[in-house]
Design an enzyme around this catalytic site. Structure first.
Site, mmCIF file in Angstrom:
data_model
loop_
_atom_site.group_PDB
_atom_site.id
_atom_site.type_symbol
_atom_site.label_atom_id
_atom_site.label_comp_id
_atom_site.label_asym_id
_atom_site.label_seq_id
_atom_site.Cartn_x
_atom_site.Cartn_y
_atom_site.Cartn_z
ATOM 1 N N ARG A 16 10.195 -22.928 -38.725
ATOM 2 C CA ARG A 16 11.075 -23.301 -39.842
ATOM 3 C C ARG A 16 12.380 -23.944 -39.343
ATOM 4 O O ARG A 16 13.466 -23.681 -39.859
ATOM 5 C CB ARG A 16 11.372 -22.092 -40.735
ATOM 6 C CG ARG A 16 10.181 -21.677 -41.588
ATOM 7 C CD ARG A 16 10.556 -20.573 -42.551
ATOM 8 N NE ARG A 16 10.938 -19.347 -41.848
ATOM 9 C CZ ARG A 16 11.601 -18.345 -42.385
ATOM 10 N NH1 ARG A 16 11.964 -18.408 -43.651
ATOM 11 N NH2 ARG A 16 11.905 -17.277 -41.678
ATOM 12 N N GLU A 17 12.244 -24.790 -38.313
ATOM 13 C CA GLU A 17 13.419 -25.441 -37.753
ATOM 14 C C GLU A 17 14.161 -26.271 -38.798
ATOM 15 O O GLU A 17 15.390 -26.340 -38.808
ATOM 16 C CB GLU A 17 13.015 -26.368 -36.588
ATOM 17 C CG GLU A 17 12.553 -25.645 -35.333
ATOM 18 C CD GLU A 17 11.065 -25.268 -35.371
ATOM 19 O OE1 GLU A 17 10.445 -25.312 -36.457
ATOM 20 O OE2 GLU A 17 10.528 -24.920 -34.303
ATOM 21 N N LYS A 19 14.364 -25.750 -41.993
ATOM 22 C CA LYS A 19 15.122 -24.855 -42.880
ATOM 23 C C LYS A 19 16.483 -24.532 -42.262
ATOM 24 O O LYS A 19 17.520 -24.657 -42.887
ATOM 25 C CB LYS A 19 14.310 -23.572 -43.098
ATOM 26 C CG LYS A 19 15.010 -22.524 -43.930
ATOM 27 C CD LYS A 19 14.217 -21.224 -43.930
ATOM 28 C CE LYS A 19 14.891 -20.145 -44.725
ATOM 29 N NZ LYS A 19 14.882 -20.402 -46.179
ATOM 30 N N LYS A 112 6.537 -28.641 -60.407
ATOM 31 C CA LYS A 112 5.443 -28.459 -59.450
ATOM 32 C C LYS A 112 4.708 -29.760 -59.177
ATOM 33 O O LYS A 112 4.460 -30.543 -60.088
ATOM 34 C CB LYS A 112 4.446 -27.452 -60.000
ATOM 35 C CG LYS A 112 5.036 -26.082 -60.160
ATOM 36 C CD LYS A 112 4.515 -25.122 -59.132
ATOM 37 C CE LYS A 112 5.382 -23.884 -59.159
ATOM 38 N NZ LYS A 112 4.964 -22.870 -58.231
ATOM 39 N N CYS A 524 10.636 -21.649 -48.321
ATOM 40 C CA CYS A 524 9.239 -21.510 -47.934
ATOM 41 C C CYS A 524 8.721 -20.171 -48.434
ATOM 42 O O CYS A 524 9.488 -19.251 -48.669
ATOM 43 C CB CYS A 524 9.104 -21.516 -46.413
ATOM 44 S SG CYS A 524 9.784 -22.981 -45.653
ATOM 45 N N ASP A 607 3.951 -9.254 -64.819
ATOM 46 C CA ASP A 607 4.472 -10.628 -64.783
ATOM 47 C C ASP A 607 3.364 -11.645 -64.570
ATOM 48 O O ASP A 607 2.533 -11.475 -63.676
ATOM 49 C CB ASP A 607 5.462 -10.779 -63.611
ATOM 50 C CG ASP A 607 6.757 -10.012 -63.858
ATOM 51 O OD1 ASP A 607 7.162 -9.898 -65.025
ATOM 52 O OD2 ASP A 607 7.355 -9.556 -62.862
ATOM 53 N N HIS A 702 18.922 -19.678 -63.056
ATOM 54 C CA HIS A 702 18.887 -20.663 -61.982
ATOM 55 C C HIS A 702 20.265 -21.265 -61.741
ATOM 56 O O HIS A 702 20.469 -21.965 -60.770
ATOM 57 C CB HIS A 702 17.897 -21.777 -62.314
ATOM 58 C CG HIS A 702 16.510 -21.260 -62.504
ATOM 59 N ND1 HIS A 702 15.681 -20.977 -61.438
ATOM 60 C CD2 HIS A 702 15.817 -20.927 -63.609
ATOM 61 C CE1 HIS A 702 14.534 -20.509 -61.912
ATOM 62 N NE2 HIS A 702 14.590 -20.471 -63.217
HETATM 63 N N1 GLN Z 1 9.836 -9.437 -62.062
HETATM 64 C C1 GLN Z 1 10.113 -10.586 -61.286
HETATM 65 C C2 GLN Z 1 11.612 -10.652 -61.015
HETATM 66 O O1 GLN Z 1 12.352 -10.192 -61.837
HETATM 67 C C3 GLN Z 1 9.686 -11.835 -61.996
HETATM 68 C C4 GLN Z 1 9.941 -13.078 -61.193
HETATM 69 C C5 GLN Z 1 9.350 -14.335 -61.752
HETATM 70 O O2 GLN Z 1 9.051 -14.440 -62.897
HETATM 71 N N2 GLN Z 1 9.207 -15.354 -60.965
HETATM 72 O O3 GLN Z 1 12.033 -11.176 -60.012
#
Ligand code: GLN
Ligand code: ZN
Length: 761
Positions: A16-17, A19, A112, A524, A607, A702
Site C-alpha cells: 500500500r505504498e 496509500k 461504484k 483499501c 445491515d 460523509h
Molecule cells: N452498522 C454499520 C455501521 O454503523 C453499517 C455500515 C454501513 O452501512 N456501511 O457502521
C-alpha cells in the site's frame, strides 16, 4: 504468436505504498514532487514485473493517483467551474480538489464502478460543455516506460463510456438528453491524445469501453461508430484494441465488430458464450483478446479448460490474431499471494492474486505457442491444486448442505404479518413517537485502532484488549444515554470492518493479512475469501451486545451484517451459485439472530448496504437476483418471535427502483440514507406505500458538517408529507465510525432535539 497481455495492474502497491504517499501528501508532510516520485517508482516496478513475467502487452496509463475516470476528466479538461481552474494543465491541487473537495467546494460525486467495489469520480457536465486537452498523463507515462526500456500499450477510457458514466451538473437543465450529445465536442481531445501517442511511438492502444455491457440507448451504438471512425483515422500506425469487460455485449457486439478497429477484447469469464459468436463473425482485420483469467476473483485458473478455449480460438483465427488476457483489469484483486504466509497451505494452493495471474497468462500463451508439452510440469502442478480444491473436504460440509437443502418456504416468513407484529413489539418496547437511534458504529478513534493493532501484533493481551473494548462500549452507552437516544447500540468498536469481522469468525471463510484491494483513492479493503460451506462455529456478536445491555436499561440493538452484504464484499467461491453461498451465510446469521433473541434482545439490525449494488448490470437479470437476495435476508431474519423487532439498513445509491424488493425484506424497520439527496427517496414512497416503519437519514455522515436542528427538522417534516407519523424513525444516514466524537456529539444531540420538536407537533 499468441501474446500474453494485461489490461491493468493494481496501483496501490504490494505494501500500500500509494496509500502512504497520498496520505502523507494530503497531511502536508510530503511534497508534490515526493508524491510524484512515489507514483513513478510504483509504475516502473509494475512494468518491470510484468516484463519479467513475460507479458508482451504491458499497459501504461493504468496507474492513477486517485481514479482513472478522474484522470480522464483531467485529460479532457472537464473541470467544473467551482474548482476555479485557470485553463492550463490540471495541477495536483485541482485534481485532488475534484477528488476530495476543498474549502467549501464539494468534491465530484463518487459512485461504484460497474458491479465492483471500486468507486470512481463521476464526471459532471453542463450543456454546451467545452473540452480541451488538459493533462498529458497518457503520453507522459508512455514515455516514462520507454525511458526505462519498456514498450507499453497505453490505456484510455474510451469516449463513449466516459460520457455514459458521467452526468449533468445538478442545476444544469439538459432537456432529457444524454451526455452522449457531447461526443462531437469531446472527440478532438481524444484525437489529439492519440496523435501524441502515435508521435511518441505507440502502436497498440487499449480503448476501454466497458459501458457496452450495460443496457445502453441505441444512440450509444451510433456514438460508437462516429467515435471510432474518427479515432481510427488519427494515425495509420496506431492499432486500437477496444476492450469490454464485466459482461456480455449482447446487442452491442455486432456494432463493435463493424468498427474500423485492430481488435476487440471480450470478458470470457463473465460471458463465455461470447467466444463462439466472436469466432463466427470476427472481421479478418481484427485480433481477438480473450479475457480468460478472472480479474474479479482470486481463484487459480483452470488451465486445462482455459487452454481448450484458447486452442479453439487459435485453430479458427491463427495464432497471430489471438491475445490472451485477464477478463478485466487486475485492479480488483490483491497484489501478491506471496505475503500470505498465514493462510492454510492447501487453501493457498487454490489462490491466484494479480502477480500469480500474470504467471498464468504467460503460461497460457506459452502452452498455446509451444504446445502443452512445453509447460507440462506447471500444468500438472496446477491441475493437482485444482483437483485438490474440487475434492477437498474443506469446501464441503455435509451438515451445512443438508441444512441448506432443508430450508422451507415457512422459514422465510415471520409468524405473523407486520400489522400483527406491530402491536406486540410496541407492547414489549415502549418507545416515544419518532424514536431516535443510530446505525450502529461510533467513532473509531486513533486509540481504538491502536489498541486493535496492538492486540493483533501480540503487544496487548486478550484480557487487556477486552477491558479496553468494555471501557469503549461503556463510554458509548453513556454518551447515548446522556444525549437521549431511544434505542442504543454497543458501537461496533471491536470491528475493523463490518464484513471482515464476520469473515474472521465464520467457517468456510478466510481472511488475508495484506490482500488489499483499492476501494477509492487511498482507501483499501481486505475482502474475505469464501472458499467453502459457511457455518457459525460459535456466537459471533452476542458477547459485546450483552455487555452493552448490562450497562443500561434502554433497549440495545444487536448488530449484524446481512448475508447479501457479506457475499457482495467478499471474494466468493466460483464452484457453486452465489445464491447458494448466500443461503448458507443466511443460515449462520439466522442462528445468531435467534441466539440474540434468546439472550433477551428485543431489536436486531441486519445491515444490507450492499443489496442494491449486487444488482446485475442488465435489468432483465434483476428479478432473479432480487428473488434470492431477498430470500437470503428473510432466511436470516425470520426465525424470531413476533414481538422481536428486526431492523435493516441500507445506504449507497438510489433505492427508488428497488423499493418493492426492499419492502419484501419485511423488516419491521428500515433505516436508509436520504439526507445527502435531500430526501429524493421520498418520491418513491409517494408512489409506493411502504408498509412498515422507516428511518430516513437526516444527518449526512460523509460530511464533517454538523447539520442544524432546523435543517434536520425540515427534512423530517418533509418526510412526513409522504409517510405517516407512526412510521417514522429518526437516525443518521449511516454509521458514525469515520467521524470524530465532537461532531457526533453536536450532530446527534441536534438530531434528538429535532425529534423532540416533532413530538410537540
Ligand atoms: N452498522 C454499520 C455501521 O454503523 C453499517 C455500515 C454501513 O452501512 N456501511 O457502521
Ligand atoms: Zn450505511
Amino acid at each position: 504468436m499468441v501474446l500474453a497481455t494485461n489490461l491493468g495492474y493494481p496501483r496501490i502497491g504490494p505494501k500500500r505504498e500509494l496509500k502512504r504517499a497520498l496520505e502523507s501528501f494530503w497531511a502536508g508532510t510530503s511534497t508534490a514532487l515526493e508524491l510524484e516520485a512515489a507514483g513513478r517508482e510504483l509504475r516502473v516496478s509494475h512494468w518491470r514485473l510484468q516484463q519479467e513475467c513475460g507479458l508482451q502487452h504491458i499497459p501504461s496509463n493504468d496507474f492513477s493517483l486517485y481514479d482513472h475516470v478522474l484522470d480522464t476528466t483531467a485529460m479532457v479538461g472537464a473541470i467544473p467551474d467551482r474548482f476555479g481552474w485557470d485553463g492550463a494543465q490540471v495541477d495536483v491541487a485541482t485534481y485532488f480538489a475534484m477528488a476530495r473537495g476543498a474549502a467549501a467546494v464539494p468534491a465530484l460525486e463518487m459512485t461504484k464502478w460497474f458491479d465492483t467495489n471500486y468507486h470512481y469520480m463521476v464526471p459532471e457536465f453542463e450543456p454546451g460543455q467545452r473540452f480541451r486537452l488538459a493533462s498529458t498523463k497518457p503520453v507522459d507515462e508512455y514515455q516514462e516506460a520507454q525511458d526505462v526500456g519498456i514498450h507499453t500499450r497505453p490505456k484510455l477510457l474510451g469516449p463513449v463510456s466516459y460520457l455514459l458514466l458521467g452526468k449533468w451538473r445538478h442545476d444544469a437543465p439538459a432537456d432529457g438528453r444524454e451526455p452522449l450529445i457531447l461526443l462531437d465536442a469531446l472527440l478532438p481531445v481524444y484525437e489529439e491524445v492519440l496523435g501524441q501517442l502515435a508521435d511518441a511511438g505507440a502502436d497498440w492502444v487499449q480503448m476501454d469501453e466497458p459501458a457496452l455491457v450495460l443496457d445502453v440507448p441505441a444512440a450509444a451504438r451510433d456514438a460508437l461508430t462516429a467515435a471510432y471512425t474518427k479515432l481510427s483515422a488519427v494515425s495509420p500506425r496506431l492499432r486500437l484494441l477496444l476492450t469490454t469487460y464485466f459482461g456480455d455485449l449482447r446487442e452491442n457486439l455486432d456494432a463493435v465488430l463493424a468498427l474500423p478497429l485492430a481488435g476487440v477484447h471480450l470478458d470470457l469469464v463473465r460471458a463465455p458464450q461470447l467466444l463462439e459468436r466472436a469466432l463466427a463473425s470476427l472481421p479478418a482485420s481484427f485480433a481477438l483478446s480473450l479475457g480468460l483469467v478472472d480479474g474479479r476473483n482470486v481463484w487459480r485458473t483452470d488451465l486445462d479448460r482455459t487452454l481448450t478455449l484458447l486452442e479453439r480460438a487459435v485453430a479458427t483465427l491463427g495464432s497471430e490474431r489471438v491475445l490472451v488476457a485477464p477478463s478485466c483489469s487486475l485492479l480488483h484483486v490483491p497484489v501478491d499471494l506471496a505475503g500470505e504466509s498465514g493462510l492454510d497451505p492447501e487453501l493457498r494452493s487454490w489462490l491466484s492474486f494479480a502477480n500469480q495471474k500474470l504467471e498464468e497468462l504467460a503460461l497460457l500463451a506459452r502452452a498455446a505457442n509451444e504446445g502443452r508439452g512445453s509447460v507440462a510440469a506447471a500444468l500438472r502442478e496446477r491441475r493437482e491444486a485444482h483437483d485438490s480444491r474440487r475434492r477437498s473436504e474443506r469446501t464441503r460440509s455435509p451438515a451445512v448442505r443438508e441444512r441448506a437443502e432443508a430450508v422451507t418456504a415457512e422459514m422465510l416468513f415471520r409468524t405473523s404479518a407486520y400489522p400483527q407484529r406491530r402491536p406486540q413489539q410496541r407492547a414489549r418496547l415502549p418507545l416515544p413517537s419518532f424514536p431516535t437511534t443510530t446505525i450502529g458504529s461510533f467513532p473509531q478513534t486513533p486509540e481504538v485502532r491502536r489498541a486493535r493493532a496492538q492486540f493483533r501484533s501480540g503487544r496487548l493481551e486478550a484480557s487487556q484488549y477486552d477491558r479496553f473494548l468494555e471501557a469503549e462500549i461503556e463510554r458509548t452507552i453513556r454518551f447515548q444515554e446522556e444525549i437521549g437516544l431511544d434505542v442504543v447500540v454497543h458501537g461496533e468498536c471491536e470491528r475493523t470492518d463490518m464484513v471482515e469481522y464476520f469473515g474472521e469468525r465464520l467457517n468456510g471463510v478466510a481472511v488475508t493479512t495484506a490482500g488489499w484491494v483499492q476501494s477509492y483513492g487511498s482507501r483499501c479493503a481486505r475482502p474475505p475469501i469464501i472458499f467453502g460451506d459457511v457455518s457459525r462455529p460459535e456466537p459471533l456478536t452476542v458477547r459485546w451486545s450483552r455487555y452493552a445491555q448490562s450497562l443500561t436499561s434502554r433497549p440495545v440493538k444487536g448488530m449484524l451484517t446481512g448475508p447479501v452484504t457479506i457475499l457482495q464484499w467478499s471474494f466468493v467461491r466460483d464452484d457453486q451459485p452465489r445464491s447458494e453461498t448466500a443461503r448458507q451465510i443466511a443460515l449462520a446469521l439466522r442462528d445468531e439472530v435467534q441466539e440474540l433473541e434468546a439472550a433477551g434482545f428485543a431489536i436486531m439490525q441486519i445491515d444490507e448496504p450492499a443489496l442494491r449494488e449486487g444488482l446485475p448490470l442488465r435489468r432483465d437479470e434483476w428479478d432473479a437476483y432480487l428473488a434470492w437476495a431477498v430470500d437470503a435476508f428473510r432466511l436470516a431474519a425470520a426465525g424470531v418471535r413476533d414481538e422481536t423487532q428486526i431492523h435493516t439498513h441500507m445506504c449507497y445509491g438510489e433505492f427508488n427502483d428497488i423499493i418493492d424488493a426492499i419492502a419484501r425484506l419485511d423488516a419491521d424497520v428500515i433505516s436508509i440514507e436520504a439526507s445527502r439527496s435531500q430526501m429524493e427517496l421520498l418520491d418513491a414512497f409517494a408512489r409506493f406505500r411502504y408498509p412498515n416503519e422507516i428511518g430516513l437519514g437526516v444527518y449526512d455522515i460523509h460530511s464533517p458538517q454538523v447539520p442544524s436542528v432546523d435543517e434536520m427538522e425540515r427534512l423530517l417534516r418533509k418526510a412526513l408529507t409522504v409517510l405517516s407519523p407512526e412510521q417514522l424513525w429518526v437516525n443518521p444516514d449511516c454509521g458514525l465510525k469515520t467521524r470524530g466524537w465532537e461532531e457526533v456529539q453536536a450532530s446527534v444531540t441536534g438530531m434528538v432535539e429535532a425529534a423532540k420538536r416533532l413530538r410537540k407537533g
